[in-house]
Scaffold this active site. Structure first.
Site, PDB file in Angstrom:
ATOM      1  N   LYS A  60       0.844  -1.196   0.000  1.00 21.13           N
ATOM      2  CA  LYS A  60       0.000   0.000   0.000  1.00 21.13           C
ATOM      3  C   LYS A  60       0.885   1.254   0.000  1.00 21.13           C
ATOM      4  CE  LYS A  60      -0.432   0.074   5.058  1.00 21.13           C
ATOM      5  NZ  LYS A  60      -1.363   0.165   6.198  1.00 21.13           N
ATOM      6  N   TYR A 288      15.701  31.158   4.201  1.00 19.06           N
ATOM      7  CA  TYR A 288      14.581  31.921   4.762  1.00 19.06           C
ATOM      8  C   TYR A 288      14.698  32.031   6.281  1.00 19.06           C
ATOM      9  CZ  TYR A 288      12.198  31.278   0.264  1.00 19.06           C
ATOM     10  OH  TYR A 288      11.858  31.297  -1.071  1.00 19.06           O
TER      11      TYR A 288
END
Length: 396
Positions: A60, A288
């Site tokens: 999955k 940043y």
């Protein structure tokens, strides 16, 4: 003739290597999937099980970020008996790729159109409660065909499934419905990876009690399964007819105390390339928010990978990487598409050089567990977080 065959094999290997090199050369960042390691893990797990116990490979979430189709085919070719996924679309993807083995859908499906699709693609759904069973029976009766279904019991996970105390009437109810054939009864552990076994043992006791009660009532399930990766490695009494193995398939251990049980090899490596090398003057901020300030003139490598690729921004200033066989530190805030590394101690580093973010180089290793520990999360989340703009490149 033998010499010609050897030359042919050598030519094929060289051609494959050159194709791989060309593919890598075009990427700014990528994931390498070691199919030999995957095959080793499957065979090792299969050898660990009793001969009558089947190995269900859990693929999955795009095989935990490794590539569902490739992983499924490799697992089946090396001893896995069946597959498990979470959603209908994941099952359809495998069928469209030509995979014909049994595929269990672990998630719940309720809509009639989805039930019809399950039947059309010959997938095997999980039934969690009587209402869902009725929806399946009604739809299948309309189609005039039968469907294999797996009944999920809740023994303490408190997620999908009928409460274990109501299991016997639930199973008897499904037995009487038309066009549904019970393929298995299963449950799922909540704490199998923990060294404290009390809750795990309680869940196992409840599961055994249900199975015994069903036998008293005259029902013997064709298949019973309970164990995930952690239970598979820690307690052979939980193996029953099949085990559902996910994380261990990919070469990671569910817990540190299970590392000595069998030898697993990590399948995934995360790599990227240096885009630019520059010197930042002392006292300058990096990235940043200026979360990192250089204390001296510092050589920095800008790498073409970021949080849009699945590197958690919260690893900023905590991440490490391997460059030219040496560990280096990531500095400044990780940005959407790029991150910066302090390479001040490296004498020869150039744009185009490969950076290993998860993987092995020489005797150095960085794992998904290292990231998970730094973030106080689990390796499952790390692996499933890598985005599809990172190409998966298969290597041997």
């Amino acid at each position: 003739m033998v010499g010609w065959q050897q030359q042919s094999k050598a030519y094929s290997a060289e051609k494959q290597f050159n194709s791989l090199s060309l593919l890598v050369s075009r990427q700014r960042a990528w994931i390498e999937i070691n199919l030999s390691a995957l095959a080793h893990n499957v065979r090792t797990l299969k050898d660990f099980l009793a001969p009558q116990t089947r190995l269900m490979a859990v693929v999955k979430a795009d095989a935990y970020g490794h590539g569902a189709v490739t992983v499924a085919k490799t697992a089946l070719a090396n001893g896995a008996d069946c597959l498990a996924i979470a959603t209908l679309s994941e099952g359809v993807e495998l069928r469209q790729a030509g995979i014909t083995s049994p595929i269990l859908i672990l998630g719940a499906v309720n809509a009639p159109e989805d039930i019809k699709a399950i039947a059309a693609w010959e997938l095997e759904p999980t039934i969690c409660n009587p209402e869902q069973a009725l929806a399946f029976a009604s739809t299948m009766t309309g189609l005039g065909k039968s469907l294999l279904v797996h009944l999920k019991l809740d023994t303490g996970m408190s997620r999908l499934g009928t409460n274990w105390q109501e299991a016997t009437p639930f199973v008897q109810f499904v037995q009487k419905l038309p066009n549904l054939e019970i393929a298995s009864i299963y449950s799922h552990f909540a704490t199998a990876e923990e060294s404290d076994r009390r809750i795990m043992n309680l869940q196992h006791q409840r599961f055994r009690q249900v199975i015994e009660q069903l036998k008293v009532e005259g029902f013997v399930s064709p298949s019973i399964h309970l164990a995930n990766s952690a239970a598979t490695l820690s307690d052979r009494t939980t193996h029953y007819d099949r085990v559902r193995v996910g994380l261990a398939l990919y070469g990671l251990y569910p817990a540190d105390h299970l590392q000595q049980v069998i030898e697993l090899k990590p399948v995934l490596q995360l790599k990227a390339k240096i885009a630019q090398v520059k010197t930042i003057p002392a006292g300058e901020g990096v990235s940043y928010g200026r979360k990192f300030i250089t204390q001296k003139d510092t050589k920095v490598a800008v790498v073409g990978i970021g949080y849009a690729d699945g590197i958690p921004r919260n690893l900023s200033n905590r991440l490490r990487a391997i460059v030219s066989g040496q560990l280096v530190s990531q500095i400044g805030s990780i940005t959407m598409d790029q991150l910066m590394l302090n390479v001040d101690h490296l004498t020869d580093v150039q744009p185009g050089d490969t950076v290993t973010l998860i993987g092995q180089q020489n005797k150095l290793s960085i794992t998904a567990d290292d990231w998970a520990n730094a973030l106080d999360t689990i390796s499952w989340e790390i692996l499933c977080g890598f985005k599809h703009r990172l190409p998966r490149i298969n290597v041997n």
